[in-house]
Design a protein around this motif. Structure first.
Motif, short mmCIF file in Angstrom:
data_model
loop_
_atom_site.label_atom_id
_atom_site.label_comp_id
_atom_site.label_asym_id
_atom_site.label_seq_id
_atom_site.Cartn_x
_atom_site.Cartn_y
_atom_site.Cartn_z
N SER A 141 45.99 39.32 49.19
CA SER A 141 44.61 39.34 48.68
C SER A 141 44.67 39.53 47.18
N LEU A 142 44.26 38.52 46.42
CA LEU A 142 44.24 38.62 44.97
C LEU A 142 43.12 39.55 44.52
N ALA A 143 43.18 39.99 43.28
CA ALA A 143 42.22 40.96 42.79
C ALA A 143 40.79 40.43 42.83
N ASP A 144 40.63 39.11 42.77
CA ASP A 144 39.28 38.54 42.83
C ASP A 144 38.82 38.28 44.26
N PHE A 204 42.54 49.19 46.48
CA PHE A 204 43.28 50.11 45.61
C PHE A 204 43.76 49.41 44.35
N ALA A 205 44.16 48.13 44.47
CA ALA A 205 44.61 47.39 43.29
C ALA A 205 43.49 47.27 42.25
N ARG A 206 42.24 47.22 42.72
CA ARG A 206 41.09 47.16 41.82
C ARG A 206 40.63 48.54 41.39
N GLY A 207 41.41 49.56 41.65
CA GLY A 207 41.07 50.90 41.21
C GLY A 207 39.99 51.57 42.02
N GLY A 208 39.83 51.16 43.30
CA GLY A 208 38.85 51.79 44.16
C GLY A 208 37.56 51.02 44.31
N GLY A 218 45.97 46.31 39.79
CA GLY A 218 45.29 45.35 38.93
C GLY A 218 45.40 43.91 39.36
N GLN A 219 46.22 43.63 40.39
CA GLN A 219 46.50 42.23 40.68
C GLN A 219 46.34 41.81 42.14
N LEU A 220 46.96 42.52 43.09
CA LEU A 220 46.90 42.01 44.46
C LEU A 220 47.27 43.09 45.47
N LEU A 241 53.01 35.49 34.63
CA LEU A 241 53.76 35.83 35.82
C LEU A 241 53.04 35.24 37.02
N PHE A 242 53.41 35.65 38.23
CA PHE A 242 52.89 35.01 39.43
C PHE A 242 51.36 34.99 39.47
N THR A 243 50.72 36.16 39.32
CA THR A 243 49.26 36.18 39.50
C THR A 243 48.55 35.38 38.42
N GLY A 244 49.10 35.36 37.20
CA GLY A 244 48.50 34.55 36.16
C GLY A 244 48.61 33.07 36.46
#
Length: 426
Positions: free
Chosen positions: A44-47, A209-213, A268-270, A334-337
């Motif tokens: 699951s990506l951050a978006d 959690f990757a999105r900070g909650g 921050g990413q996934l 990197l990968f997510t970018g």
């Protein structure tokens, strides 16, 4: 071009499907009855974008993957000081179900072992055991983005065979760690372990959690401080007494469960969710650990290697002429970018005939991003489009895809693109 990532995930599963090492957890009868060959993976990506492979829709019980989420909920409800007074944050170096506490403080060593997890359940506010569980269940469901159900059969099976956990609960009461009835608290703990999830649920929970909650719709369900504390404990204690090897080889805050799942976070990413029920001697999924290791190495996901990933983005987009769109990239790729860039091309596909990625402002690029960018043209030509790369500094080096068209200057790429558009129009 999301299929480039999809193909990679499918290949990861194919590379490890023949590994039949390990054994099902048999101390809970219901866990010994699952299909040992099921194997699923979700990202699951951050978006909120989801990639799924294999048995990603198979439901299984969350088991100990519940622990960081209940710990986060206790922190959110009571604050760090109150939780720290009852649960430590140090690696135990012991089995997850060890009947022990810290020799000095007489509190559980961390919230990722059973003693600490049972203590965390006791700290979640609730006038009754049902109210306490309802709060926990609501929090899990919010992290997953859907209402999760309970495996009543597993709950009954685990409750009937939970003598060791019962011993832990009464030990905690004797040391003043539990305020409530140990049996009632243990009942809530067993019920939370019986929540059913899929690998996609685990990936979404990790992505929260990757999105900070913040869950995918933008609603905050835990503070950034709580998530930071929880991820810190996950990275040092989440994989039990295999945590040191995990940190060095994989480098992602993670939690495993004896149901065969693993949930991992790249802040921050996934988020990652994996399921394969055969376990190693530490209680971790054999194939799950290997898949996470392969993902980390191949995609550059180790948390110490991605400190500048937030700079990776599309700096500028413009149409150089009708049918020709230029994407200027900058920062560390990197990968997510790279995944973000390729998905943007997918979304914009109806607006260009030729896409040109201009890489002169790229600071650093890893092997995963190189493979994805140089594979771009193959996906575009399959859709009747064309794709070029402008790489004046040789960042791509030896491109693994023979189909890649790489130019030294933007003018050369634009000239070739114009000729292509003219030929297509003719």
């Amino acid at each position: 071009m999301a299929e480039l990532v999809q193909q990679y995930l499918d290949q990861i599963l194919a590379d490890h499907v023949s590994n039949t090492d390990g054994a099902l957890a048999d101390y809970i009868p219901e866990l010994a009855r699952v299909d040992p060959d099921e194997f699923g993976l979700s990202l699951s990506l951050a978006d909120g974008f989801i990639y799924e492979s294999g048995d990603s829709s198979t439901e299984f019980t969350i088991q100990s993957i519940s622990k960081p989420f209940t710990y986060a909920l206790a922190l959110e409800c009571l604050g760090c000081d109150a939780v720290d007074a009852r649960i430590g944050v140090e690696p135990s170096g012991e089995a997850f179900n060890e009947i022990s506490v810290d020799e000095t403080t007489n509190i559980p060593k961390n919230p990722m072992i059973n003693a600490g997890a049972i203590a965390a359940v006791s700290l979640v506010p609730g006038a009754t055991p049902q109210a306490r569980f309802d709060r926990i269940h609501e929090f899990y469901s919010a992290c997953a983005g859907r209402e999760l159900s309970i495996d009543e059969g597993l709950y009954a099976s685990e409750k009937a065979t939970g003598s060791r956990n019962r011993a832990i609960a009464y030990m905690l009461q004797s040391f003043g760690v539990l305020d409530g009835d140990p049996d009632e608290i243990l009942d809530v703990y067993v019920r939370q372990c019986s929540v059913k999830v899929t690998t996609t649920d685990l990936a979404r929970m990790a992505a929260t959690f990757a999105r900070g909650g913040v869950e995918v719709t933008g609603r905050r369900i835990a503070s950034a401080e709580v998530v930071q504390r929880t991820l810190s404990v996950m990275i040092t204690c989440g994989m039990y007494d295999a945590a040191g090897d995990w940190v060095s080889a994989v480098g992602l805050p993670a939690k495993s469960g004896v149901g065969g799942g693993i949930s991992a976070v790249l802040p921050g990413q996934l988020g990652i969710g994996v399921y394969s029920p055969r376990l190693d001697s530490k209680g971790n999924s054999v194939r799950g650990v290997e898949v996470c290791r392969a993902l980390s190495v191949s995609l550059g996901l180790h948390f110490l290697s991605v400190t500048r990933e937030s700079r990776s983005t599309i700096r500028n987009t413009y149409d150089a002429s009708p049918g020709i769109r230029v994407y200027e990239l900058h920062g560390d790729l990197l990968f997510t970018g790279a995944e973000q860039v390729l998905r943007t091309l997918d979304q914009d596909g109806g607006e260009f005939d030729v896409a040109i990625l201009e890489l002169s402002r790229i600071d650093d690029i890893d092997d995963a991003a190189r493979r994805m960018l140089t594979g771009m043209r193959q996906s575009l030509t399959a859709a009747g489009k064309e794709g070029y790369l402008v790489d004046p500094d040789g960042a791509l080096r030896a491109a693994p895809h023979a189909d890649a068209r790489v130019f030294r200057t933007l003018d050369e790429a634009l000239s070739t693109a114009s000729a292509h558009c003219a030929d297509s129009a003719g």
